[in-house]
Design a protein around this motif. Structure first.
Motif, short mmCIF file in Angstrom:
data_model
loop_
_atom_site.label_atom_id
_atom_site.label_comp_id
_atom_site.label_asym_id
_atom_site.label_seq_id
_atom_site.Cartn_x
_atom_site.Cartn_y
_atom_site.Cartn_z
N ILE A 109 0.79 -1.31 -0.07
CA ILE A 109 0.00 0.14 0.08
C ILE A 109 0.77 1.27 0.04
O ILE A 109 0.36 2.14 0.13
CB ILE A 109 -0.99 0.10 1.34
CG1 ILE A 109 -0.30 -0.06 2.61
CG2 ILE A 109 -2.00 -0.95 0.98
CD1 ILE A 109 -1.18 -0.09 3.78
N LEU A 133 -0.49 -3.95 3.53
CA LEU A 133 -1.56 -4.21 4.37
C LEU A 133 -1.81 -5.80 4.70
O LEU A 133 -1.44 -6.72 3.85
CB LEU A 133 -2.99 -3.87 3.47
CG LEU A 133 -4.15 -4.29 4.07
CD1 LEU A 133 -4.60 -3.66 5.36
CD2 LEU A 133 -5.46 -4.12 2.97
N TYR A 143 -4.26 0.17 10.90
CA TYR A 143 -4.42 0.47 9.52
C TYR A 143 -5.44 1.61 9.27
O TYR A 143 -6.46 1.39 9.91
CB TYR A 143 -4.99 -1.19 8.70
CG TYR A 143 -5.36 -0.56 7.38
CD1 TYR A 143 -4.53 -0.18 6.33
CD2 TYR A 143 -6.68 -1.05 6.87
CE1 TYR A 143 -4.99 0.30 4.89
CE2 TYR A 143 -7.15 -0.72 5.48
CZ TYR A 143 -6.06 0.00 4.85
OH TYR A 143 -6.84 0.02 3.36
N ARG A 187 -7.64 3.90 6.95
CA ARG A 187 -8.20 4.31 5.75
C ARG A 187 -8.48 5.81 5.63
O ARG A 187 -9.06 6.49 6.31
CB ARG A 187 -9.68 3.72 5.49
CG ARG A 187 -9.55 2.34 5.39
CD ARG A 187 -10.65 1.54 4.96
NE ARG A 187 -10.89 0.14 4.85
CZ ARG A 187 -11.04 -0.73 5.78
NH1 ARG A 187 -11.07 -0.39 6.91
NH2 ARG A 187 -10.81 -2.10 5.45
N GLY A 188 -7.83 6.47 4.62
CA GLY A 188 -8.03 7.90 4.56
C GLY A 188 -7.01 8.47 3.35
O GLY A 188 -6.50 7.69 2.64
N ARG A 189 -6.95 9.69 3.56
CA ARG A 189 -5.91 10.39 2.80
C ARG A 189 -4.84 11.08 3.33
O ARG A 189 -5.17 11.56 4.68
CB ARG A 189 -6.57 11.42 1.75
CG ARG A 189 -7.42 10.50 0.75
CD ARG A 189 -8.27 11.82 0.11
NE ARG A 189 -7.79 12.71 -0.76
CZ ARG A 189 -8.38 13.62 -1.56
NH1 ARG A 189 -9.52 13.87 -1.06
NH2 ARG A 189 -7.33 14.44 -2.15
N THR A 244 -8.35 10.48 8.59
CA THR A 244 -9.23 9.32 7.96
C THR A 244 -10.36 9.44 7.60
O THR A 244 -10.85 10.45 7.55
CB THR A 244 -9.45 8.42 9.46
OG1 THR A 244 -10.24 9.21 10.35
CG2 THR A 244 -7.86 8.50 10.42
N GLU A 245 -11.03 8.28 7.09
CA GLU A 245 -12.37 8.72 6.49
C GLU A 245 -13.52 9.06 7.48
O GLU A 245 -14.40 9.76 7.10
CB GLU A 245 -12.89 7.17 5.95
CG GLU A 245 -12.06 6.67 4.56
CD GLU A 245 -12.66 5.07 4.18
OE1 GLU A 245 -13.32 4.59 5.02
OE2 GLU A 245 -12.16 4.88 2.96
N TYR A 290 -13.87 15.20 4.95
CA TYR A 290 -13.58 14.25 5.93
C TYR A 290 -14.34 14.70 7.27
O TYR A 290 -13.85 14.33 8.20
CB TYR A 290 -12.18 14.16 6.15
CG TYR A 290 -11.57 13.78 4.98
CD1 TYR A 290 -10.68 14.42 4.26
CD2 TYR A 290 -11.63 12.19 4.80
CE1 TYR A 290 -9.93 13.96 3.17
CE2 TYR A 290 -10.88 11.73 3.57
CZ TYR A 290 -10.19 12.48 2.93
OH TYR A 290 -9.53 11.95 1.65
#
Length: 538
Positions: free
Chosen positions: A111, A121, A183, A185-187, A235-236, A390
């Motif tokens: 990833i 991951l 882990y 998830r996001g940008r 994060t998401e 976000y």
């Protein structure tokens, strides 16, 4: 000694590594500088031919330039000078495909890459959860670099804060070293600034949460040293996470020191001037980096951006960028003042703490209209359209957790004075310690020890009056004869918590309630805040 404000690129290299011979005279020096700076603009494989031709048979100039170029190459080993948005280069690593087993982790996919390793991951076969595995690159397998990799795990795992990534473990599988972490998830903030920047107020909230995370690290005696947008994740769910403590430095008065005091580590654009000349980094280096990030958020451009690592460092040390208000007239003057104080070249005149940055950002953003809780939840459907990137909003500022801080005082012997310790220190049986706790607003403080066998309230003491305070000092605790890791939760509450008020071991329903609270604190509990302190003793 040359003052940083007048240091040239060539002189910086000398300051970074030290000249190996007598200084050239004025004529030679001018020519050395000209050849060196021109050579730095060329691909590495063309430099030797160019330098030989330009030296024109002058052996002293040729030797001096070649010597400096060697030092540039050595320095580049530790400096991240990849331009923003550059494609990820292939790393020298053991590439692992999906299904590969690394210890009790099964690789799912590659990833990314960061710092010293490649990130995969993976699925944890023991706990049946996803994790991010950072695997040490093959080119970073010297003893020193293995120690740096291990220190990242140790430094980050010592920190428990909602805005700092959680480290699960540091492990070995055969000849491979890895760090397992949560882990996310996001940008990254780097991607966000480049592709889809939200309104300034939302960016400042990201910066405020980042400041709170670094304040927690600094309180634990840890300096990040490579703070940049690529190491800040949104994060998401809208939470901010500070990543990659790969070159973090542990500061302590107990005698523990980094073995890399003379290495130049970090990313030039975000590197403080004092670090660029080889001085040790402290919390003020992180403050400078956050100032650069604030400038980039506000002006939509970096304050320092040369053609290569060394010219960028030259700008960091010599140039004063224009105030952000001259580039973005909509920027508040108070924000411009804050950025200026972060970017002061002299670190002794720089802003003193991350807490102060967070407080000032709170004041800058607070007057703006706040979104209602109902609007925030409804905004989830508009995220893709950019209406609420976000979920970051002023509502979060209005309901934020307090800034909870702690200091550790340790005493090795009754005949010796206590000293300020770091969470990464190793303590001995029989040593004593106590905690200084504080928050940015009054509340109720508690301390809870946690093991698999029991949880126990160790502060407040029996009979201590319950009243809101902004700071307090616990009693002394003694390390017993059983070596291991002591897990101590520091808890702040807006209102008194009866189930934490009575000292001693928690049993039955009370134990279940305390354990539930400790599980929920990292994600955030309304009206409460908490940090986990882990102390190693032998």
């Amino acid at each position: 000694m040359i003052h940083p404000a007048t240091t040239s690129v060539t002189q910086q290299i000398l300051l970074l590594s030290g000249s190996m011979g007598p200084a050239p005279d004025a004529r030679q020096w001018k020519r050395v500088r000209e050849i060196l700076e021109a050579a730095l603009e060329l691909p590495a494989d063309q430099r030797a031919t160019y330098v030989r031709a330009e030296a024109g048979g002058d052996g002293e100039i040729l030797d001096e330039v070649n010597s400096l170029l060697e030092r540039v190459d050595a320095t580049a080993t530790f400096i991240d000078h990849s331009p923003a948005g550059a494609p990820e280069t292939a790393s020298i690593s053991r590439e692992m495909q999906a299904g590969h087993q690394l210890g009790h982790y099964e690789i799912v996919e590659r990833i990314g890459a960061g710092g010293m390793g490649v990130v995969y991951l993976a699925r944890d076969g023991r706990l049946d959860r996803l994790a991010a595995l950072k695997v040490l690159n093959a080119r970073h397998e010297s003893d020193d670099e293995r120690r740096r990799f291990a220190r990242e795990a140790r430094a980050a795992s010592a920190l428990t804060h909602p805005n700092i990534i959680t480290i699960y473990e540091f492990g070995h599988a055969g000849e491979i070293d890895y760090i397992a972490m949560e882990y996310i998830r996001g940008r990254t903030l780097a991607d966000l600034l480049k592709q889809d920047p939200p309104p300034l107020a939302e960016l400042l909230e990201i910066a405020r949460q980042t400041a709170l995370a670094l304040a927690s690290a600094h309180a634990a005696g840890i300096v990040h040293r490579d703070l940049k947008p690529a190491n800040i994740m949104i994060t998401e769910g809208g939470a901010i996470k500070v990543l990659d403590f790969g070159i973090a430095k542990v500061t302590s008065t107990s005698g523990e020191q980094s073995t890399e005091q003379n290495l130049i580590l970090g990313t030039p654009t975000y590197m403080a001037p004092e670090v660029a000349v080889g001085q040790p980094a402290d919390r003020r280096a992180d403050i400078f980096a956050l100032g650069v990030i604030l400038y980039e958020m506000t002006a939509k451009r970096r304050p320092f951006q040369g053609k290569n690592a060394m010219t960028t460092l030259s700008q960091v040390m010599n140039q004063h960028p224009p105030r952000v208000e001259t580039i973005n007239p909509a920027a508040p003057r108070q924000l411009g003042d804050l950025i200026e104080r972060c970017l002061v070249k002299d670190r002794n005149a720089r802003l003193g703490s991350m807490e102060e940055i967070a407080e000032q950002l709170d004041e800058i953003v607070a007057p703006a209209p706040r979104m209602s809780r109902r609007w925030l939840l409804a905004g989830g459907s508009a995220v893709a359209a950019g209406a609420l990137t976000y979920g970051v909003s002023h509502w979060m500022t209005a309901n934020r957790q307090p800034m909870l801080r702690y200091e550790i005082e340790a005493q090795k012997d009754p005949a010796l004075l206590p000293y300020r310790a770091a969470v990464t220190d190793t303590f001995q049986a029989g040593w004593k310690f106590r905690l200084r706790l504080s928050a940015d607003r009054p509340g109720y403080f508690y301390a809870v020890t946690e093991t698999t066998a029991e949880v126990a309230v160790v502060y407040p003491l029996s009979g201590q009056p319950a009243e809101p305070v902004a700071a307090t000092l616990t009693g002394w605790y003694v390390f017993d004869q059983n070596p291991g890791i002591e897990r101590i939760w520091v808890v702040w509450a807006e209102k008194p918590q009866d189930f934490l008020a009575e000292p001693g071991r928690a049993e039955g329903a009370r134990e279940a309630r305390v354990r539930q609270l400790l599980q929920e604190l990292p994600a955030g509990v309304s009206g409460m805040a908490g940090q986990l302190i882990q102390l190693r003793h032998q």
